[in-house]
Design a protein around this motif. Sequence first.
Motif, short mmCIF file in Angstrom:
data_model
loop_
_atom_site.label_atom_id
_atom_site.label_comp_id
_atom_site.label_asym_id
_atom_site.label_seq_id
_atom_site.Cartn_x
_atom_site.Cartn_y
_atom_site.Cartn_z
N TYR A 18 0.80 -1.30 -0.04
CA TYR A 18 0.12 0.00 -0.15
C TYR A 18 0.97 1.23 -0.05
N LYS A 19 0.47 2.19 -0.81
CA LYS A 19 1.19 3.52 -0.85
C LYS A 19 1.10 4.40 0.15
N LYS A 20 -0.13 4.33 0.75
CA LYS A 20 -0.75 5.22 1.93
C LYS A 20 -1.43 4.06 3.13
N TYR A 21 -1.48 4.52 4.26
CA TYR A 21 -2.19 3.89 5.13
C TYR A 21 -3.24 3.21 4.91
N PRO A 22 -3.63 2.00 4.74
CA PRO A 22 -4.85 1.19 4.33
C PRO A 22 -6.00 1.71 5.22
N SER A 27 -8.59 0.17 1.10
CA SER A 27 -7.88 -1.22 1.11
C SER A 27 -7.99 -1.98 -0.05
N ALA A 28 -8.42 -1.62 -1.00
CA ALA A 28 -8.65 -2.57 -2.29
C ALA A 28 -7.79 -2.03 -3.29
N LEU A 29 -6.80 -1.04 -2.89
CA LEU A 29 -5.67 -0.66 -3.95
C LEU A 29 -4.37 -1.17 -3.40
N ALA A 76 0.69 -5.61 3.82
CA ALA A 76 0.05 -6.61 4.75
C ALA A 76 0.56 -8.09 4.41
N ALA A 77 1.00 -8.74 5.60
CA ALA A 77 1.32 -9.83 5.18
C ALA A 77 0.98 -10.76 6.62
N PHE A 78 0.88 -11.91 6.59
CA PHE A 78 0.90 -12.84 7.84
C PHE A 78 -0.20 -12.34 8.65
N GLY A 79 -1.22 -12.05 8.21
CA GLY A 79 -2.35 -11.28 8.99
C GLY A 79 -1.84 -10.01 9.79
N ASN A 80 -0.65 -9.54 9.48
CA ASN A 80 -0.43 -8.26 10.32
C ASN A 80 -0.30 -7.19 9.28
N LEU A 81 -0.09 -5.98 9.76
CA LEU A 81 0.32 -4.55 8.96
C LEU A 81 1.73 -4.20 9.24
N TYR A 82 2.59 -3.98 8.48
CA TYR A 82 3.74 -3.61 8.54
C TYR A 82 4.17 -2.32 7.96
N LYS A 83 4.87 -1.38 8.36
CA LYS A 83 5.49 -0.10 7.93
C LYS A 83 6.78 -0.44 7.27
N ILE A 84 7.16 0.23 6.08
CA ILE A 84 8.26 0.16 5.45
C ILE A 84 9.15 1.19 6.01
N GLU A 85 10.25 0.57 6.82
CA GLU A 85 11.24 1.59 7.44
C GLU A 85 12.24 2.10 6.56
N ARG A 86 12.99 1.25 5.63
CA ARG A 86 13.82 1.56 4.43
C ARG A 86 13.79 0.30 3.46
N VAL A 87 14.18 0.87 2.41
CA VAL A 87 14.55 -0.17 1.38
C VAL A 87 16.00 0.07 0.66
N ASN A 114 -4.13 -3.21 13.45
CA ASN A 114 -4.58 -3.52 11.98
C ASN A 114 -6.20 -3.68 12.21
N PRO A 115 -6.70 -2.45 12.00
CA PRO A 115 -8.11 -2.56 12.35
C PRO A 115 -8.97 -2.94 11.03
#
Length: 118
Positions: A18-22, A27-29, A76-87, A114-115
Amino acid sequence: MFQALTPNQNENCVGRWYKKYPTLENSALGEFFRFELLPDESREDVHLVDNLKADDERMSVRTSYRHDFNGDQYVAAFGNLYKIERVSRERKFPRGVAVPRITCTLHLIRCASNPLGL
């Protein structure tokens, strides 16, 4: 040339980027991608002040999907939501192939909530 077109067999986990917080509106994007889970997962329990405890769960994943991954985006993976810190990006030129194979390593931190249950 054929090697540039074949998928990486180590990428056996799936997620959505997701580019922005879902939210309910976007959420479908989320865009599908496959990734490899790297073995440097860590978990920290920290006491911020008396009677207030926080836990950090960090992990790194590697993917060859060519999305525009950047910091402050979400996975979103493994039933959790993660924020990308760095790439971190790496280019490899396989022998005899003019097109580079680009892999991105995403360093993720688990979001507290992860509401939407993504």
